[in-house]
Design an enzyme around this catalytic site. Sequence first.
Site, PDB file in Angstrom:
ATOM      1  N   HIS A   6       0.837  -1.204   0.000  1.00  0.00           N
ATOM      2  CA  HIS A   6       0.000   0.000   0.000  1.00  0.00           C
ATOM      3  C   HIS A   6       0.874   1.257   0.000  1.00  0.00           C
ATOM      4  CE1 HIS A   6      -2.968   2.743   2.238  1.00  0.00           C
ATOM      5  NE2 HIS A   6      -3.498   2.530   1.046  1.00  0.00           N
ATOM      6  N   GLU A  33       0.684  -0.901  -4.911  1.00  0.00           N
ATOM      7  CA  GLU A  33      -0.394   0.082  -5.127  1.00  0.00           C
ATOM      8  C   GLU A  33       0.141   1.491  -4.892  1.00  0.00           C
ATOM      9  OE1 GLU A  33      -3.764   2.754  -3.585  1.00  0.00           O
ATOM     10  OE2 GLU A  33      -1.887   2.187  -2.620  1.00  0.00           O
ATOM     11  N   ASP A  35      -1.117   6.012  -5.687  1.00  0.00           N
ATOM     12  CA  ASP A  35      -2.170   6.959  -6.084  1.00  0.00           C
ATOM     13  C   ASP A  35      -1.592   8.001  -7.038  1.00  0.00           C
ATOM     14  OD1 ASP A  35      -3.930   6.052  -3.626  1.00  0.00           O
ATOM     15  OD2 ASP A  35      -1.926   6.509  -2.874  1.00  0.00           O
ATOM     16  N   HIS A  48      -0.668  10.839  -2.623  1.00  0.00           N
ATOM     17  CA  HIS A  48      -1.939  10.391  -2.060  1.00  0.00           C
ATOM     18  C   HIS A  48      -2.952  11.479  -1.740  1.00  0.00           C
ATOM     19  CE1 HIS A  48      -4.798   9.169   1.065  1.00  0.00           C
ATOM     20  NE2 HIS A  48      -4.863   8.045   0.349  1.00  0.00           N
ATOM     21  N   GLU A 100      -4.001   3.835  -8.648  1.00  0.00           N
ATOM     22  CA  GLU A 100      -5.286   4.358  -8.178  1.00  0.00           C
ATOM     23  C   GLU A 100      -5.456   5.791  -8.679  1.00  0.00           C
ATOM     24  OE1 GLU A 100      -6.129   4.287  -3.910  1.00  0.00           O
ATOM     25  OE2 GLU A 100      -7.682   5.792  -4.267  1.00  0.00           O
TER      26      GLU A 100
HETATM   27  O1  G3P Z   1      -6.875   1.198  -3.120  1.00  0.00           O
HETATM   28  C1  G3P Z   1      -6.865   0.904  -1.776  1.00  0.00           C
HETATM   29  C2  G3P Z   1      -6.509   2.103  -0.937  1.00  0.00           C
HETATM   30  O2  G3P Z   1      -5.324   2.641  -1.407  1.00  0.00           O
HETATM   31  C3  G3P Z   1      -7.599   3.121  -0.973  1.00  0.00           C
HETATM   32  O3  G3P Z   1      -7.443   4.092  -0.005  1.00  0.00           O
HETATM   33  O4  G3P Z   1      -6.917   6.373   0.675  1.00  0.00           O
HETATM   34  O5  G3P Z   1      -5.192   4.609   0.872  1.00  0.00           O
HETATM   35  O6  G3P Z   1      -5.831   5.473  -1.349  1.00  0.00           O
HETATM   36  P1  G3P Z   1      -6.286   5.166   0.052  1.00  0.00           P
HETATM   37 MG    MG Z   2      -4.618   4.269  -2.654  1.00  0.00          MG
END
Ligand code: G3P
Ligand code: MG
Length: 251
Positions: A6, A33, A35, A48, A100
């Site tokens: 993450h 993962e 963002d 993020h 993401e």
């Molecule tokens: O995609 C899972 C997670 O990353 C979603 O929440 O706020 O950590 O981007 P966040």
């Molecule tokens: Mg995320």
Amino acid sequence: MKIIGHRGASGYAPENTLPSFRQAIRLGVDMVEFDVYTLKTGEVVVFHDDKVNRTTNGKGKIESKTFDEVRALDAGNGEKIPLLTEVLDTINKQVPINIELKGANTARPVAEIIQRYIAKKKWSKELFFVSSFDHNELRLFSTLLPTVQTGAIFSYLPRRFWSKLQNSGIFSANINSRVVTKRMVKAAHARGLKVFVYTVNTERQARRMARLNVDGIFSDYPDRVSLLNGDAKTPQLLTLPLTKKPFAQAN
Ligand code: G3P
Ligand code: MG
């Protein structure tokens, strides 16, 4: 159960920075993962929050900044906020990636970048998985690049949850750990959907997710939660078989 790093391995390095991604790969994640936002000057960066205040030494909205302004920021331990392309080049096909779409106007430039990496740098389309809380942006992405798998993210269970997802062409529902239940996972699987859960940071929570039969978990500490089965120690392709139709064709 797949282990997804993450924001990289953000428990160990500044989130969404190159060291965080290198650490996640070292820890043997099945997927990484992160963002993305599009800057005022058009570049896609890996970040993020909508503001830079929490994780950098600057202030203000990331989307209203220029590339030069963003590059002047310290994202932790002297690290820079990376471009999407820099993250792709660092990961360099070692593990599949989950992009993401966090900001507005990300579907189009991300689809273009993925297409370029598939066409020119010989990345396989299975190395990409695109998700978003913004289901309109996700739908647009699927229209532009229907062969790449997508995941719709939910922080709570909306009304018409299943009717929104059934036959939508998406690969997975990515759900907050606070709302996921065994029944929900069963219902998702019955409709051909995978379930990924965020954010799972303890072995106890991970064991619970395994009991719920979820397909994968996002973790800031991938090594802590991969003690379960050890299979995350061996990087492997997360197989994302194509579903019947792209998300764009959903009702
Ligand atoms: O995609 C899972 C997670 O990353 C979603 O929440 O706020 O950590 O981007 P966040
Ligand atoms: Mg995320």
